[in-house]
Scaffold this motif. Structure first.
Motif, PDB file in Angstrom:
ATOM      1  N   PRO A   8       0.914  -1.295   0.014  1.00 39.06           N
ATOM      2  CA  PRO A   8      -0.033   0.001  -0.131  1.00 39.06           C
ATOM      3  C   PRO A   8       0.750   1.107  -0.004  1.00 39.06           C
ATOM      4  N   SER A   9       2.029   1.117   0.739  1.00 36.55           N
ATOM      5  CA  SER A   9       2.809   2.492   0.787  1.00 36.55           C
ATOM      6  C   SER A   9       4.105   2.264  -0.234  1.00 36.55           C
ATOM      7  N   GLY A  10       3.998   1.521  -1.075  1.00 34.76           N
ATOM      8  CA  GLY A  10       5.055   1.382  -2.316  1.00 34.76           C
ATOM      9  C   GLY A  10       6.407   0.425  -1.627  1.00 34.76           C
ATOM     10  N   GLY A  11       7.109   0.237  -2.292  1.00 36.90           N
ATOM     11  CA  GLY A  11       8.378  -0.801  -1.574  1.00 36.90           C
ATOM     12  C   GLY A  11       8.154  -2.113  -2.408  1.00 36.90           C
ATOM     13  N   GLY A  12       8.660  -3.127  -1.816  1.00 33.31           N
ATOM     14  CA  GLY A  12       8.502  -4.377  -2.163  1.00 33.31           C
ATOM     15  C   GLY A  12       7.348  -5.250  -1.265  1.00 33.31           C
ATOM     16  N   THR A  13       7.524  -6.644  -1.785  1.00 31.63           N
ATOM     17  CA  THR A  13       6.785  -7.399  -0.876  1.00 31.63           C
ATOM     18  C   THR A  13       7.247  -8.878  -1.246  1.00 31.63           C
ATOM     19  N   SER A  14       7.352  -9.860  -0.196  1.00 37.57           N
ATOM     20  CA  SER A  14       7.937 -11.206  -0.211  1.00 37.57           C
ATOM     21  C   SER A  14       6.906 -12.122  -0.471  1.00 37.57           C
ATOM     22  N   PHE A  15       7.393 -13.314  -0.608  1.00 36.06           N
ATOM     23  CA  PHE A  15       6.552 -14.518  -1.016  1.00 36.06           C
ATOM     24  C   PHE A  15       7.495 -15.755  -0.446  1.00 36.06           C
ATOM     25  N   TYR A  16       6.964 -16.610   0.225  1.00 36.56           N
ATOM     26  CA  TYR A  16       7.828 -17.819   0.867  1.00 36.56           C
ATOM     27  C   TYR A  16       7.518 -18.919   0.556  1.00 36.56           C
ATOM     28  N   LEU A  17       8.424 -19.881   0.496  1.00 33.93           N
ATOM     29  CA  LEU A  17       8.387 -21.249  -0.385  1.00 33.93           C
ATOM     30  C   LEU A  17       9.065 -22.357   0.761  1.00 33.93           C
ATOM     31  N   SER A  18       8.486 -23.355   1.243  1.00 29.52           N
ATOM     32  CA  SER A  18       9.200 -24.697   1.740  1.00 29.52           C
ATOM     33  C   SER A  18       9.553 -25.476   0.640  1.00 29.52           C
ATOM     34  N   LEU A  19      10.635 -25.452   0.377  1.00 32.04           N
ATOM     35  CA  LEU A  19      11.130 -26.291  -0.983  1.00 32.04           C
ATOM     36  C   LEU A  19      10.817 -27.744  -0.965  1.00 32.04           C
ATOM     37  N   THR A  20      10.649 -28.377  -2.188  1.00 32.06           N
ATOM     38  CA  THR A  20      10.517 -29.552  -2.517  1.00 32.06           C
ATOM     39  C   THR A  20      11.246 -29.647  -3.834  1.00 32.06           C
ATOM     40  N   THR A  21      11.291 -31.192  -4.399  1.00 35.65           N
ATOM     41  CA  THR A  21      11.962 -31.211  -5.726  1.00 35.65           C
ATOM     42  C   THR A  21      11.320 -30.655  -6.616  1.00 35.65           C
ATOM     43  N   GLU A  22       9.793 -30.298  -6.569  1.00 35.03           N
ATOM     44  CA  GLU A  22       8.939 -30.043  -7.491  1.00 35.03           C
ATOM     45  C   GLU A  22       9.440 -28.356  -7.926  1.00 35.03           C
ATOM     46  N   HIS A  23       9.918 -27.726  -6.954  1.00 33.04           N
ATOM     47  CA  HIS A  23      10.218 -26.357  -6.776  1.00 33.04           C
ATOM     48  C   HIS A  23      11.165 -25.835  -7.661  1.00 33.04           C
ATOM     49  N   SER A  24      11.930 -26.614  -8.370  1.00 32.46           N
ATOM     50  CA  SER A  24      13.063 -26.354  -9.224  1.00 32.46           C
ATOM     51  C   SER A  24      12.363 -25.700 -10.362  1.00 32.46           C
ATOM     52  N   GLY A  25      12.995 -24.697 -11.052  1.00 30.59           N
ATOM     53  CA  GLY A  25      12.426 -23.996 -12.199  1.00 30.59           C
ATOM     54  C   GLY A  25      12.589 -22.654 -12.393  1.00 30.59           C
ATOM     55  N   ASN A  26      11.920 -21.895 -13.133  1.00 34.35           N
ATOM     56  CA  ASN A  26      12.226 -20.283 -13.428  1.00 34.35           C
ATOM     57  C   ASN A  26      11.032 -19.547 -12.921  1.00 34.35           C
ATOM     58  N   TYR A  27      11.485 -18.739 -12.063  1.00 38.40           N
ATOM     59  CA  TYR A  27      10.592 -17.665 -11.428  1.00 38.40           C
ATOM     60  C   TYR A  27      10.601 -16.344 -11.883  1.00 38.40           C
ATOM     61  N   SER A  28       9.464 -15.440 -11.836  1.00 36.43           N
ATOM     62  CA  SER A  28       9.491 -14.137 -12.068  1.00 36.43           C
ATOM     63  C   SER A  28       8.158 -13.486 -11.399  1.00 36.43           C
ATOM     64  N   CYS A  29       8.244 -12.281 -11.489  1.00 33.22           N
ATOM     65  CA  CYS A  29       7.229 -11.475 -10.568  1.00 33.22           C
ATOM     66  C   CYS A  29       6.514 -10.364 -11.582  1.00 33.22           C
ATOM     67  N   GLU A  30       5.783  -9.690 -11.097  1.00 33.37           N
ATOM     68  CA  GLU A  30       5.179  -8.771 -11.988  1.00 33.37           C
ATOM     69  C   GLU A  30       4.426  -7.586 -10.858  1.00 33.37           C
ATOM     70  N   ALA A  31       4.795  -6.415 -11.184  1.00 36.23           N
ATOM     71  CA  ALA A  31       4.223  -5.028 -10.659  1.00 36.23           C
ATOM     72  C   ALA A  31       3.350  -4.500 -11.253  1.00 36.23           C
ATOM     73  N   ASP A  32       2.268  -4.075 -10.780  1.00 34.87           N
ATOM     74  CA  ASP A  32       0.997  -3.240 -11.347  1.00 34.87           C
ATOM     75  C   ASP A  32       0.532  -2.128 -10.473  1.00 34.87           C
ATOM     76  N   ASN A  33       0.282  -0.939 -10.731  1.00 33.89           N
ATOM     77  CA  ASN A  33       0.072   0.007  -9.810  1.00 33.89           C
ATOM     78  C   ASN A  33      -1.386   0.798 -10.683  1.00 33.89           C
ATOM     79  N   GLY A  34      -1.742   0.146 -11.661  1.00 32.44           N
ATOM     80  CA  GLY A  34      -2.847   0.652 -12.492  1.00 32.44           C
ATOM     81  C   GLY A  34      -2.569   1.500 -13.510  1.00 32.44           C
ATOM     82  N   LEU A  35      -1.304   1.673 -13.681  1.00 30.48           N
ATOM     83  CA  LEU A  35      -0.612   2.562 -15.181  1.00 30.48           C
ATOM     84  C   LEU A  35       0.010   1.581 -16.004  1.00 30.48           C
TER      85      LEU A  35
END
Length: 804
Positions: free
Chosen positions: A521-548
């Motif tokens: 709500p105030s800008g900056g970043g945010t985090s997401f947490y994962l408890s790893l298993t073998t299926e979690h290997s791969g390519n990750y990305s994220c997206e930012a959107d403020n309506g513009l």
């Protein structure tokens, strides 16, 4: 005769400012002595023992000047004087021819102890001493000393007796002359002095309470208190003999006095009273000042009129006036050289000419007239934005308009963004001023302005301006608790856009599949947490959107490393049973674990070798079996995340009686040779012929295809393990490589008669394939079975016979 011991005669009053008296000391500290003895006199002042020249007096007659000590043997009164002290009190020293004298310690002060000593010319004859005060017995003692505490100006008389016995019997008693002790004052009564002695009203005055302690009582501290009439001055008792009075007032003659005291012992003495008169001075040089100064008075402020006099003492009456008004503005009477009058919140009608008057009973004295004018300060300005919008876009031109409704010109205007100065402009004739701004992303925030005409700056209220900025391309950061991501770890996926107006919505993806979304709500970043298993290997990305417009980050690969599981060890032999000379494969494999995996093989926990599996899976180690290879085998797998050990797999080989040692093999071979004597000769010939011929043993043609085509066994660390048969070897063979090519067991009833007592039944020996002996082979008895297909020498080089 009454002996007066004047330790120090009672001191007389000395004028203020006189030097302290010197002190006369004795060594030994007794003023009565026997004739023929000497006493040393010391002269001491308030600094220390006087070692410079001292003036000495005997019965008021001056003696020659000499150092600070004098040795005497004549009775009389002695006095001394140093350059830093006045004449000491006289000390009477007497030399007696009596057999018994009473001595008192010197010096003694009021409420101090005095030591009495009853001394005889022949001390060893005295059995008992008795002390008396005013003819009354005080104490009897064999010791010659007692302590008394005579009061100041005590008129008591002391004497002593000494008694003993004669050698031929009977007793004797001697009595001393009477002694009267006069004790010295610890300190004289104080004298009060004033400086100056004739103070002027309004000036400071110092009171001093003068007295002193004898030099040898410097450890004793005096306390002082000053009084005016019956009222204590200052803070009461203190260790300072002086009291500073900052200002004195004329109230007629007043009585001043002081007291001095010691705490231990508690002695209090009072000075005589002194009459002190303070003189009054008429007022002069009356002056009027203003606060704020003339010409700087602002409308609405308080005006302070200060009336002062350069000289004048006593109670002064001050009054304030404005020209054209018959009544005074105010009046004050006080013991001071100045006074103030405050006029609250002046207005334009308060402007005019002012003066003041001062009077201390000799008639009023007027000040000069001063003119007071007023100026109008600026009011709080108002800031407006043109165009008047709450949000603006980057690139717009914005006008900031600031204006104060009241205020004397010229007025200087200042413009601020978040309290940072943008610029300023002046309005020489009043009114407002403007400032233009070309907007960028940094121009969002609060704006204000200030107005100042030299009479006090005023600030406007804040005006908020929000400039919207699209979100920038975010950055995805994967934070792991260690250098590599390991199965079971909790990793943080942190997505943050460096620019963009809040609120910003973040979405997380794995292989373009949405995982989670979160808002900042105030800008900056945010985090997401994962408890790893073998299926979690791969390519990750994220997206930012403020309506513009949404922005996607770059792809970040994540490889999850799996620790190895406990491996499984498999033994693979070429036949149904493992035999000496077989090539056995040791296969170690961990079902789980990220490559590369390093495998190590052990025999009885002794390393055999190692092998790597760069792409995972298992690894093998081939082993050519000897008799020593029986035992427990295990393996270990390690991919850098912790080594894992397999369960132990036992391996035993056929053809051995259960022991793999040489002595048991020797016993078996000996049994066979004792049963078949011809076999011994054949074996000896066989051990020598191959070395000379250089031949190799041939395969046994008698083996049936079914025997050689036995299914390859697989040994695992399973609970139901089939134990292999033991393997036997020759003992100290002398030549050749193959000892037995075939050993068979013949069923009962089909044994040859010649070997009916043999345990094994039939032993066949194959010599190397050369000569006629090689082609000779007896036929196999019916029903026989093969026990050994071939037995080889463990170390063929050891079988070479010496050359003849």
């Amino acid at each position: 005769m009454l002996l007066w011991l004047l330790l120090i005669l009672a001191p007389g009053r000395q004028p203020a400012g006189a030097l302290p008296k010197a002190l006369l000391l004795l060594k030994p500290p007794w003023s009565t002595a026997f004739k023929g003895e000497t006493v040393t006199l010391f002269c001491k002042d308030h600094h220390s023992l006087a070692w410079e020249y001292v003036s000495w007096y005997h019965n008021e007659t001056p003696l020659r000047r000499q150092s600070g000590k004098l040795q005497i043997s004549k009775s009389g009164h002695y006095r001394c004087k140093t350059q830093r002290s006045s004449l000491s009190d006289p000390v009477h020293v007497q030399f007696l021819s009596d057999w018994l004298v009473l001595q008192a310690s010197h010096p003694a002060f009021e409420r101090d102890k005095v030591v009495l000593r009853c001394r005889g010319k022949e001390e060893e004859d005295i059995m008992e001493r008795t002390y008396y005060k005013n003819e009354e017995k005080i104490r009897s003692s064999y010791n010659s000393n007692i302590t008394v505490y005579p009061a100041f100006n005590d008129d008591s008389t002391y004497h002593c007796t000494a008694s003993g016995t004669y050698i031929w019997g009977g007793s004797w008693t001697e009595t001393s002359r009477p002694l009267k002790i006069q004790v010295q004052e610890l300190f004289p009564s104080p004298v009060l002095t004033a400086s100056p002695s004739w103070p002027i009203e309004g000036s400071p005055m110092t009171l001093t309470c003068e007295t002193w302690l004898p030099p040898q009582t410097s450890h004793t501290r005096l306390q002082f208190c000053f009084f005016k009439e019956h009222r204590a001055l200052g803070a009461g008792w203190s260790h300072s003999p002086e009291l500073q009075i900052p200002t004195t007032w004329s109230e007629g003659a007043a009585s001043y006095w002081c007291q001095a005291r010691t705490v231990i012992p508690r002695i209090l003495k009072t000075s005589p009273r002194s009459q002190i008169r303070v003189h009054r001075v008429p007022v002069s040089d009356v002056n009027l000042e203003t606060q704020p100064p003339v010409g700087q008075l602002i409308e609405g402020e308080d005006l302070v009129l200060i009336c002062s006099v350069a000289a004048g003492t006593g109670t002064v009456t001050f009054s304030w006036h404005r020209e054209g008004s018959e009544r005074s503005l105010g009046r004050k009477t006080q013991n001071a050289l100045s006074a103030e009058l405050r006029i609250a919140s002046v207005r334009e009608q308060d402007a005019g000419r002012y003066y003041c008057a001062a009077d201390n009973m000799d008639g009023p004295v007027l000040s000069k007239r001063i003119r007071i004018t007023l100026r109008v300060p600026v009011s709080h300005p108002v800031l407006t934005l043109n165009p008047d919008v709450a949000q603006a876009m980057v690139g717009d031109v914005l006008e900031l308009r600031c204006e104060a409704q009241r205020g004397s010109p010229p007025i200087l205007y200042w413009f601020y963004h978040e309290d940072v100065i943008l610029g300023n402009t002046s309005a020489p004739f009043g009114g407002g001023a403007s400032f233009n701004l070309s907007l960028t992303t940094e121009h969002s925030g609060n704006y204000s302005c200030g107005a100042d005409n030299g009479l006090g700056a005023q600030s406007s209220e804040m005006v908020s301006l929000n400039i919207t900025v699209p979100a920038s391309r975010p950055v995805l950061t994967v934070r792991t608790p260690r250098a590599q991501a390991v199965e079971g770890d909790v990793v943080e996926l942190r997505c943050e856009a460096q620019r963009g107006s809040p609120p910003i919505l973040y979405r997380f993806y794995r292989e373009d599949v949405p995982l989670e979304s979160s808002s900042a709500p105030s800008g900056g970043g945010t985090s997401f947490y994962l408890s790893l298993t073998t299926e979690h290997s791969g390519n990750y990305s994220c997206e930012a959107d403020n309506g513009l417009g949404a922005q996607r980050s770059e792809v970040v690969p994540l490889s999850v490393i799996v620790p190895v599981s406990h491996p499984t060890l498999t033994l693979r032999a070429p036949g149904a049973q493992a035999k000496v000379g077989d090539m056995v494969e040791l296969r170690c494999e961990a079902q789980r674990g990220s490559p590369p995996i390093w495998y190590r093989f052990y025999h009885e926990d002794v390393p055999l070798g190692n092998s790597s599996a760069p792409s995972g899976g298992g690894a093998s180690l081939n082993l050519s079996l000897t008799a020593e290879h029986s035992g427990n085998y295990s393996c270990e797998a390690d991919n850098g995340l912790g080594a894992r050990r397999s369960e132990a797999v036992p391996l035993s080989m056929s053809g051995l009686t259960g022991s793999r040692s040489g002595p048991i093999a020797t016993g078996v071979t000996g049994g066979l040779f004792s049963t078949l004597g011809f076999g011994v000769v054949a074996l000896l010939l066989y051990c020598r012929l191959p070395r000379k011929a250089g031949g190799r043993p041939t395969s046994d043609p008698s083996r049936s295809p079914a025997d050689s085509d036995v299914r390859e066994p697989v040994y695992r660390n399973a609970p139901a393990w089939l134990e292999l048969q033991p393997v036997y070897s020759n003992v100290n063979p002398k030549g050749g490589e193959v000892v037995y090519s075939e050993v068979r067991r013949i069923p009962q009833g089909s044994k040859p008669a010649a070997n009916s007592d043999s345990v094994l039944g039939l032993l066949r020996t194959h010599l190397p394939s050369h000569g006629q002996a090689a082609s000779h082979r007896p036929s196999d008895p019916p029903g026989s079975s093969v026990i050994y297909s071939q037995v080889k020498v463990a170390c063929p080089s050891a079988c070479v016979a010496p050359q003849s």
